[in-house]
Design a protein around this motif. Structure first.
Motif, PDB file in Angstrom:
ATOM      1  N   UNK A   8      -6.293  -0.474  -3.815  1.00 46.87           N
ATOM      2  CA  UNK A   8      -7.509  -1.028  -4.405  1.00 46.87           C
ATOM      3  C   UNK A   8      -8.652  -1.022  -3.396  1.00 46.87           C
ATOM      4  N   UNK A   9      -8.340  -1.385  -2.158  1.00 49.75           N
ATOM      5  CA  UNK A   9      -9.369  -1.383  -1.122  1.00 49.75           C
ATOM      6  C   UNK A   9      -9.877   0.030  -0.866  1.00 49.75           C
ATOM      7  N   UNK A  10      -8.972   0.997  -0.826  1.00 46.23           N
ATOM      8  CA  UNK A  10      -9.366   2.388  -0.607  1.00 46.23           C
ATOM      9  C   UNK A  10     -10.173   2.919  -1.795  1.00 46.23           C
ATOM     10  N   UNK A  11      -9.832   2.470  -2.991  1.00 48.84           N
ATOM     11  CA  UNK A  11     -10.587   2.894  -4.178  1.00 48.84           C
ATOM     12  C   UNK A  11     -12.025   2.391  -4.104  1.00 48.84           C
ATOM     13  N   UNK A  12     -12.182   1.133  -3.703  1.00 47.84           N
ATOM     14  CA  UNK A  12     -13.525   0.567  -3.584  1.00 47.84           C
ATOM     15  C   UNK A  12     -14.339   1.286  -2.514  1.00 47.84           C
ATOM     16  N   UNK A  13     -13.637   1.789  -1.504  1.00 47.62           N
ATOM     17  CA  UNK A  13     -14.335   2.490  -0.426  1.00 47.62           C
ATOM     18  C   UNK A  13     -14.306   3.998  -0.553  1.00 47.62           C
ATOM     19  N   UNK A  14     -14.065   4.478  -1.773  1.00 48.26           N
ATOM     20  CA  UNK A  14     -13.920   5.927  -1.982  1.00 48.26           C
ATOM     21  C   UNK A  14     -15.185   6.702  -1.638  1.00 48.26           C
ATOM     22  N   UNK A 137     -17.055  -8.670   1.484  1.00 46.19           N
ATOM     23  CA  UNK A 137     -16.145  -7.696   0.878  1.00 46.19           C
ATOM     24  C   UNK A 137     -15.324  -6.945   1.918  1.00 46.19           C
ATOM     25  N   UNK A 138     -14.968  -7.633   2.990  1.00 46.22           N
ATOM     26  CA  UNK A 138     -14.128  -7.023   4.027  1.00 46.22           C
ATOM     27  C   UNK A 138     -12.660  -7.162   3.648  1.00 46.22           C
ATOM     28  N   UNK A 139     -11.892  -6.236   4.127  1.00 44.38           N
ATOM     29  CA  UNK A 139     -10.444  -6.340   3.993  1.00 44.38           C
ATOM     30  C   UNK A 139      -9.947  -7.093   5.227  1.00 44.38           C
ATOM     31  N   UNK A 140      -9.439  -8.290   5.036  1.00 41.56           N
ATOM     32  CA  UNK A 140      -9.054  -9.153   6.161  1.00 41.56           C
ATOM     33  C   UNK A 140      -7.537  -9.285   6.245  1.00 41.56           C
ATOM     34  N   UNK A 141      -6.973  -8.756   7.310  1.00 41.95           N
ATOM     35  CA  UNK A 141      -5.534  -8.818   7.533  1.00 41.95           C
ATOM     36  C   UNK A 141      -5.273  -9.814   8.652  1.00 41.95           C
ATOM     37  N   UNK A 156      -6.807 -14.892   3.836  1.00 37.71           N
ATOM     38  CA  UNK A 156      -6.804 -13.467   4.169  1.00 37.71           C
ATOM     39  C   UNK A 156      -6.429 -12.612   2.965  1.00 37.71           C
ATOM     40  N   UNK A 157      -6.784 -11.347   3.027  1.00 40.56           N
ATOM     41  CA  UNK A 157      -6.360 -10.409   1.983  1.00 40.56           C
ATOM     42  C   UNK A 157      -4.850 -10.288   1.980  1.00 40.56           C
ATOM     43  N   UNK A 158      -4.289 -10.201   3.173  1.00 42.97           N
ATOM     44  CA  UNK A 158      -2.837 -10.159   3.338  1.00 42.97           C
ATOM     45  C   UNK A 158      -2.499 -10.712   4.710  1.00 42.97           C
TER      46      UNK A 158
END
Length: 205
Positions: A8-14, A137-141, A156-158
Protein backbone atom coordinates in the motif's frame (compact mmCIF):
# COMPACT_ATOMS: atom_id res chain seq x y z
CA UNK A 1 5.81 -4.53 8.16
CA UNK A 2 3.27 -6.94 6.73
CA UNK A 3 3.15 -7.40 2.97
CA UNK A 4 -0.18 -5.59 2.46
CA UNK A 5 0.98 -2.49 4.36
CA UNK A 6 4.22 -2.39 2.42
CA UNK A 7 2.45 -2.76 -0.92
CA UNK A 8 0.00 0.00 0.00
CA UNK A 9 2.82 2.38 0.84
CA UNK A 10 4.58 1.60 -2.44
CA UNK A 11 1.32 2.10 -4.33
CA UNK A 12 0.87 5.55 -2.81
CA UNK A 13 4.43 6.38 -3.81
CA UNK A 14 4.16 4.96 -7.31
CA UNK A 15 4.69 8.39 -8.88
CA UNK A 16 7.84 9.04 -6.88
CA UNK A 17 11.18 8.46 -8.57
CA UNK A 18 12.60 7.20 -5.27
CA UNK A 19 11.50 6.92 -1.66
CA UNK A 20 13.99 8.28 0.86
CA UNK A 21 14.73 6.17 3.93
CA UNK A 22 16.12 7.63 7.15
CA UNK A 23 17.27 5.41 10.02
CA UNK A 24 17.64 6.88 13.51
CA UNK A 25 19.10 4.80 16.32
CA UNK A 26 18.70 5.80 19.96
CA UNK A 27 21.54 3.52 21.04
CA UNK A 28 21.45 4.79 24.61
CA UNK A 29 17.97 3.29 24.87
CA UNK A 30 18.47 0.19 22.75
CA UNK A 31 21.90 -1.34 23.08
CA UNK A 32 23.33 -4.34 21.30
CA UNK A 33 23.25 -7.62 23.23
CA UNK A 34 26.69 -8.32 24.68
CA UNK A 35 28.94 -10.05 22.19
CA UNK A 36 26.71 -9.42 19.16
CA UNK A 37 28.18 -7.25 16.41
CA UNK A 38 25.96 -4.23 15.55
CA UNK A 39 26.58 -5.12 11.92
CA UNK A 40 23.99 -7.87 12.40
CA UNK A 41 21.20 -5.41 13.20
CA UNK A 42 22.36 -2.92 10.56
CA UNK A 43 22.34 -5.60 7.87
CA UNK A 44 18.91 -6.87 8.91
CA UNK A 45 17.45 -3.38 8.77
CA UNK A 46 18.86 -2.69 5.33
CA UNK A 47 17.81 -6.06 3.96
CA UNK A 48 14.28 -5.85 5.33
CA UNK A 49 13.40 -2.18 4.95
CA UNK A 50 15.69 -0.68 2.30
CA UNK A 51 16.38 -3.52 -0.13
CA UNK A 52 12.68 -4.42 -0.06
CA UNK A 53 12.12 -2.39 -3.24
CA UNK A 54 14.39 -0.70 -5.77
CA UNK A 55 12.48 2.51 -5.03
CA UNK A 56 13.80 2.77 -1.50
CA UNK A 57 17.02 4.72 -1.10
CA UNK A 58 18.84 5.02 2.22
CA UNK A 59 19.67 8.69 2.70
CA UNK A 60 20.77 8.72 6.33
CA UNK A 61 21.66 6.28 9.07
CA UNK A 62 22.30 8.12 12.33
CA UNK A 63 23.39 6.95 15.75
CA UNK A 64 23.18 9.67 18.38
CA UNK A 65 24.95 9.24 21.71
CA UNK A 66 27.68 10.39 24.04
CA UNK A 67 30.53 8.45 22.43
CA UNK A 68 32.60 8.70 25.61
CA UNK A 69 30.02 6.53 27.34
CA UNK A 70 29.95 3.89 24.60
CA UNK A 71 32.19 0.98 23.74
CA UNK A 72 35.02 1.92 21.37
CA UNK A 73 34.57 -1.39 19.57
CA UNK A 74 30.86 -0.74 18.97
CA UNK A 75 31.59 2.74 17.65
CA UNK A 76 34.27 1.36 15.34
CA UNK A 77 31.93 -1.30 13.98
CA UNK A 78 29.21 1.28 13.34
CA UNK A 79 31.64 3.50 11.46
CA UNK A 80 32.80 0.58 9.32
CA UNK A 81 29.19 0.01 8.23
CA UNK A 82 28.77 3.62 7.09
CA UNK A 83 26.67 4.75 10.02
CA UNK A 84 27.02 8.41 10.90
CA UNK A 85 27.75 8.83 14.60
CA UNK A 86 26.71 12.11 16.18
CA UNK A 87 28.34 12.87 19.51
CA UNK A 88 26.09 14.58 22.05
CA UNK A 89 27.60 15.14 25.50
CA UNK A 90 25.28 13.86 28.20
CA UNK A 91 25.26 17.14 30.11
CA UNK A 92 21.47 17.33 30.27
CA UNK A 93 18.71 14.76 30.40
CA UNK A 94 17.33 13.76 26.98
CA UNK A 95 20.11 15.55 25.10
CA UNK A 96 20.43 12.73 22.56
CA UNK A 97 16.64 12.40 22.24
CA UNK A 98 16.33 16.07 21.31
CA UNK A 99 18.97 15.72 18.60
CA UNK A 100 17.28 12.60 17.18
CA UNK A 101 13.96 14.46 17.15
CA UNK A 102 15.49 17.42 15.30
CA UNK A 103 17.13 15.11 12.76
CA UNK A 104 13.86 13.30 12.05
CA UNK A 105 11.93 16.54 11.63
CA UNK A 106 14.60 17.86 9.29
CA UNK A 107 14.51 14.63 7.26
CA UNK A 108 10.74 14.72 6.93
CA UNK A 109 10.90 18.41 6.08
CA UNK A 110 12.92 17.98 2.90
CA UNK A 111 11.59 14.56 1.82
CA UNK A 112 7.97 14.76 0.73
CA UNK A 113 7.39 11.00 0.64
CA UNK A 114 9.65 8.98 2.90
CA UNK A 115 10.16 6.11 5.30
CA UNK A 116 11.49 6.63 8.82
CA UNK A 117 12.95 3.81 10.86
CA UNK A 118 13.29 4.67 14.55
CA UNK A 119 15.22 2.32 16.81
CA UNK A 120 14.07 3.22 20.29
CA UNK A 121 11.68 2.24 23.05
CA UNK A 122 11.45 5.75 24.48
CA UNK A 123 7.81 6.85 24.64
CA UNK A 124 8.91 10.50 24.32
CA UNK A 125 8.99 9.87 20.55
CA UNK A 126 5.35 8.73 20.39
CA UNK A 127 3.97 12.15 19.44
CA UNK A 128 6.60 12.61 16.72
CA UNK A 129 5.88 9.23 15.16
CA UNK A 130 2.14 9.88 15.26
CA UNK A 131 2.60 13.28 13.64
CA UNK A 132 4.88 11.96 10.88
CA UNK A 133 2.48 9.18 10.05
CA UNK A 134 -0.82 11.07 10.21
CA UNK A 135 0.09 14.55 9.03
CA UNK A 136 3.18 13.99 6.88
CA UNK A 137 2.07 10.65 5.41
CA UNK A 138 5.40 9.05 6.31
CA UNK A 139 5.87 5.35 6.66
CA UNK A 140 7.05 4.99 10.27
CA UNK A 141 8.71 1.75 11.32
CA UNK A 142 9.52 1.30 14.99
CA UNK A 143 12.22 -1.08 16.20
CA UNK A 144 11.63 -1.26 19.94
CA UNK A 145 12.63 -3.07 23.12
CA UNK A 146 10.42 -4.89 25.60
CA UNK A 147 9.95 -1.72 27.66
CA UNK A 148 8.19 0.18 24.88
CA UNK A 149 4.66 1.25 25.76
CA UNK A 150 1.76 -0.02 23.72
CA UNK A 151 0.75 3.55 22.84
CA UNK A 152 4.13 4.08 21.20
CA UNK A 153 3.94 0.81 19.28
CA UNK A 154 0.46 1.66 18.01
CA UNK A 155 1.59 5.08 16.80
CA UNK A 156 3.89 3.50 14.19
CA UNK A 157 2.90 2.04 10.84
CA UNK A 158 4.51 -1.19 11.97
CA UNK A 159 6.68 -2.25 14.90
CA UNK A 160 9.23 -4.98 15.60
CA UNK A 161 10.96 -6.18 18.73
CA UNK A 162 14.62 -5.58 17.99
CA UNK A 163 15.79 -8.91 19.39
CA UNK A 164 13.48 -10.70 16.93
CA UNK A 165 15.64 -9.37 14.11
CA UNK A 166 18.71 -11.09 15.59
CA UNK A 167 17.33 -14.29 17.10
CA UNK A 168 19.91 -16.64 15.62
CA UNK A 169 22.88 -14.48 16.56
CA UNK A 170 21.65 -13.93 20.13
CA UNK A 171 21.06 -17.66 20.57
CA UNK A 172 24.53 -18.44 19.22
CA UNK A 173 26.11 -15.88 21.56
CA UNK A 174 24.22 -17.29 24.55
CA UNK A 175 25.51 -20.73 23.68
CA UNK A 176 29.07 -19.41 23.46
CA UNK A 177 28.66 -17.67 26.82
CA UNK A 178 27.40 -20.90 28.38
CA UNK A 179 30.28 -22.89 26.92
CA UNK A 180 32.85 -20.33 28.10
CA UNK A 181 31.37 -20.25 31.60
CA UNK A 182 31.32 -24.06 31.75
CA UNK A 183 34.98 -24.19 30.66
CA UNK A 184 35.99 -21.64 33.30
CA UNK A 185 34.14 -23.50 36.03
CA UNK A 186 35.74 -26.76 34.96
CA UNK A 187 39.24 -25.26 35.05
CA UNK A 188 38.60 -23.75 38.49
CA UNK A 189 37.53 -27.15 39.85
CA UNK A 190 40.59 -28.84 38.34
CA UNK A 191 42.96 -26.34 39.94
CA UNK A 192 41.44 -26.41 43.39
CA UNK A 193 43.27 -27.90 46.35
CA UNK A 194 42.19 -31.58 46.47
CA UNK A 195 41.82 -31.40 50.26
CA UNK A 196 39.44 -28.38 50.06
CA UNK A 197 37.53 -29.94 47.20
CA UNK A 198 36.99 -33.15 49.19
CA UNK A 199 35.95 -31.06 52.18
CA UNK A 200 33.30 -29.30 50.08
CA UNK A 201 32.05 -32.59 48.74
CA UNK A 202 31.76 -33.97 52.26
CA UNK A 203 29.52 -31.07 53.21
CA UNK A 204 26.94 -32.34 50.74
CA UNK A 205 26.79 -35.78 52.39
Amino acid sequence: MNQSTSEEFLRLGSNEREIAVGIFWDIENIRMPKGVNPAVLISRLREKFVDESSKFCEKHFYVVCDVKEESYQIMKQLFEFHVRIIHVPSLKANSSDNVIRDLMHEFVGYNKFCRIILISGDCDFSHDIHNFRRNKKCDCILIHNENAKESMIQSATSAYLYTDLMKEEILAQNQRNYHNQFSRDKRQIQHRNPYLLQKDLNNFK
